[in-house]
Structures are given as C-alpha cells and as structure tokens.
Scaffold this motif. Structure first.
Motif, mmCIF file in Angstrom:
data_model
loop_
_atom_site.group_PDB
_atom_site.id
_atom_site.type_symbol
_atom_site.label_atom_id
_atom_site.label_comp_id
_atom_site.label_asym_id
_atom_site.label_seq_id
_atom_site.Cartn_x
_atom_site.Cartn_y
_atom_site.Cartn_z
ATOM 1 N N UNK A 137 0.862 -1.169 0.000
ATOM 2 C CA UNK A 137 0.000 0.000 0.000
ATOM 3 C C UNK A 137 0.901 1.221 0.000
ATOM 4 N N UNK A 138 0.347 2.364 -0.434
ATOM 5 C CA UNK A 138 1.147 3.587 -0.485
ATOM 6 C C UNK A 138 1.787 3.926 0.847
ATOM 7 N N UNK A 139 1.038 3.766 1.938
ATOM 8 C CA UNK A 139 1.605 4.113 3.247
ATOM 9 C C UNK A 139 2.780 3.200 3.591
ATOM 10 N N UNK A 140 2.721 1.944 3.159
ATOM 11 C CA UNK A 140 3.817 1.017 3.428
ATOM 12 C C UNK A 140 5.042 1.369 2.597
ATOM 13 N N UNK A 141 4.815 1.768 1.355
ATOM 14 C CA UNK A 141 5.936 2.135 0.482
ATOM 15 C C UNK A 141 6.652 3.366 1.029
ATOM 16 N N UNK A 142 5.913 4.314 1.537
ATOM 17 C CA UNK A 142 6.556 5.518 2.062
ATOM 18 C C UNK A 142 7.326 5.248 3.341
ATOM 19 N N UNK A 143 6.990 4.187 4.048
ATOM 20 C CA UNK A 143 7.718 3.838 5.271
ATOM 21 C C UNK A 143 9.062 3.173 4.967
ATOM 22 N N UNK A 144 9.200 2.585 3.799
ATOM 23 C CA UNK A 144 10.416 1.843 3.456
ATOM 24 C C UNK A 144 11.656 2.744 3.440
ATOM 25 N N UNK A 145 11.658 3.877 2.700
ATOM 26 C CA UNK A 145 12.872 4.708 2.736
ATOM 27 C C UNK A 145 13.133 5.330 4.106
ATOM 28 N N UNK A 202 16.534 -1.094 -0.708
ATOM 29 C CA UNK A 202 17.479 -0.329 -1.529
ATOM 30 C C UNK A 202 16.859 0.053 -2.874
ATOM 31 N N UNK A 203 16.005 -0.809 -3.438
ATOM 32 C CA UNK A 203 15.382 -0.516 -4.732
ATOM 33 C C UNK A 203 14.425 0.672 -4.638
ATOM 34 N N UNK A 204 13.598 0.687 -3.597
ATOM 35 C CA UNK A 204 12.650 1.794 -3.419
ATOM 36 C C UNK A 204 13.415 3.091 -3.143
ATOM 37 N N UNK A 205 14.427 3.019 -2.318
ATOM 38 C CA UNK A 205 15.237 4.203 -1.999
ATOM 39 C C UNK A 205 15.922 4.739 -3.261
ATOM 40 N N UNK A 225 15.022 4.232 -6.422
ATOM 41 C CA UNK A 225 14.004 4.757 -7.334
ATOM 42 C C UNK A 225 13.579 6.164 -6.907
ATOM 43 N N UNK A 226 13.402 6.355 -5.612
ATOM 44 C CA UNK A 226 12.994 7.659 -5.102
ATOM 45 C C UNK A 226 14.067 8.711 -5.373
ATOM 46 N N UNK A 227 15.324 8.357 -5.187
ATOM 47 C CA UNK A 227 16.425 9.308 -5.449
ATOM 48 C C UNK A 227 16.536 9.631 -6.936
ATOM 49 N N UNK A 228 16.376 8.613 -7.796
ATOM 50 C CA UNK A 228 16.579 8.803 -9.234
ATOM 51 C C UNK A 228 15.388 9.457 -9.928
ATOM 52 N N UNK A 229 14.172 9.121 -9.502
ATOM 53 C CA UNK A 229 12.989 9.601 -10.214
ATOM 54 C C UNK A 229 12.132 10.558 -9.397
ATOM 55 N N UNK A 230 12.465 10.677 -8.094
ATOM 56 C CA UNK A 230 11.672 11.484 -7.170
ATOM 57 C C UNK A 230 10.227 11.005 -7.096
ATOM 58 N N UNK A 231 10.044 9.718 -7.315
ATOM 59 C CA UNK A 231 8.714 9.125 -7.275
ATOM 60 C C UNK A 231 8.814 7.712 -6.708
ATOM 61 N N UNK A 232 7.764 7.306 -6.026
ATOM 62 C CA UNK A 232 7.707 5.936 -5.534
ATOM 63 C C UNK A 232 7.249 4.984 -6.640
ATOM 64 N N UNK A 233 6.622 5.534 -7.660
ATOM 65 C CA UNK A 233 6.073 4.712 -8.746
ATOM 66 C C UNK A 233 7.180 4.312 -9.715
ATOM 67 N N UNK A 234 7.139 3.074 -10.204
ATOM 68 C CA UNK A 234 8.130 2.660 -11.194
ATOM 69 C C UNK A 234 7.910 3.392 -12.516
ATOM 70 N N UNK A 235 8.984 3.640 -13.233
ATOM 71 C CA UNK A 235 8.900 4.292 -14.541
ATOM 72 C C UNK A 235 8.373 3.273 -15.538
ATOM 73 N N UNK A 236 7.296 3.624 -16.216
ATOM 74 C CA UNK A 236 6.679 2.689 -17.156
ATOM 75 C C UNK A 236 6.719 3.215 -18.583
ATOM 76 N N UNK A 237 7.419 4.318 -18.820
ATOM 77 C CA UNK A 237 7.439 4.947 -20.131
ATOM 78 C C UNK A 237 7.973 4.032 -21.226
#
Length: 102
Positions: free
Chosen positions: A4-12, A45-48, A50-62
């Motif tokens: 869930x979004x709240x869980x993802x934000x707790x990871x970093x 480490x992956x979520x952290x 991603x957040x540093x590189x894209x400034x988003x918790x969402x994966x890049x799907x472009x």
C-alpha cells in the motif's frame, strides 16, 4: 510484494534510520510494523534508489513494451575498434558511419 502507499513511504524512512543497511532495515521494519509483511532486503534499496533517481515511488513505465534492439556482436566489435583507432571521433560521427542509433 505489492505494498500500500503508506507502506511504500515507510520503506525509505526505515532504510534511512538503518543508515542504508538492508539487514538492519528489515529488522527495524519488523520491530516498528509487526503486523505487516516485511519486504525483502533488496526492496529497501530498490525503493530508496528509485525515489532518489525519479523522485517518485512509482516505477517508470514509459519504456515498457518497447521492443529492444538485438545486439549484433560483429557490429559492436567494429564500433569499438573504430573508437580505439580514432579516439578523436565523437559519438555522432560513429553513429553516422555505422548507421545505428544511440
């Protein structure tokens, strides 16, 4: 693991508290959130990252679904040889010479 979004934000947050130590982050996450399923070590480490590189918790799907160009070993060797023999050539020149794209 889908969070869930709240869980993802707790990871970093937990990863930062553990000073980037994934094993310690896992233990801290289990301690702070005993009712949740603990993410795998690599998730911290992956979520952290991603957040540093894209400034988003969402994966890049472009670029998902775009077909990748097949590798051509002979062409790769020719390009590398050309670069070695002519270090003054820039990428644009090499691309034009071999009619490839970057």
């Amino acid at each position: 693991m889908i969070c869930k979004n709240c869980e993802i934000t707790d990871i970093p947050y937990v990863y930062g508290k553990a000073d980037g130590n994934t094993r310690e982050a896992q233990g801290l996450y289990r301690h702070v959130f005993p009712e949740r399923q603990c993410p795998a070590k690599c998730t911290f480490s992956a979520i952290y990252r991603r957040l540093r590189e894209t400034r988003s918790f969402c994966p890049v799907v472009a670029n998902r679904g775009i077909e990748r160009t097949a590798r051509i070993p002979n062409l790769e060797m020719e390009v590398l040889d050309t670069i070695e023999e002519h270090p003054e050539k820039n990428t644009k020149d090499v691309v034009a010479e071999f009619q490839v794209s970057t």
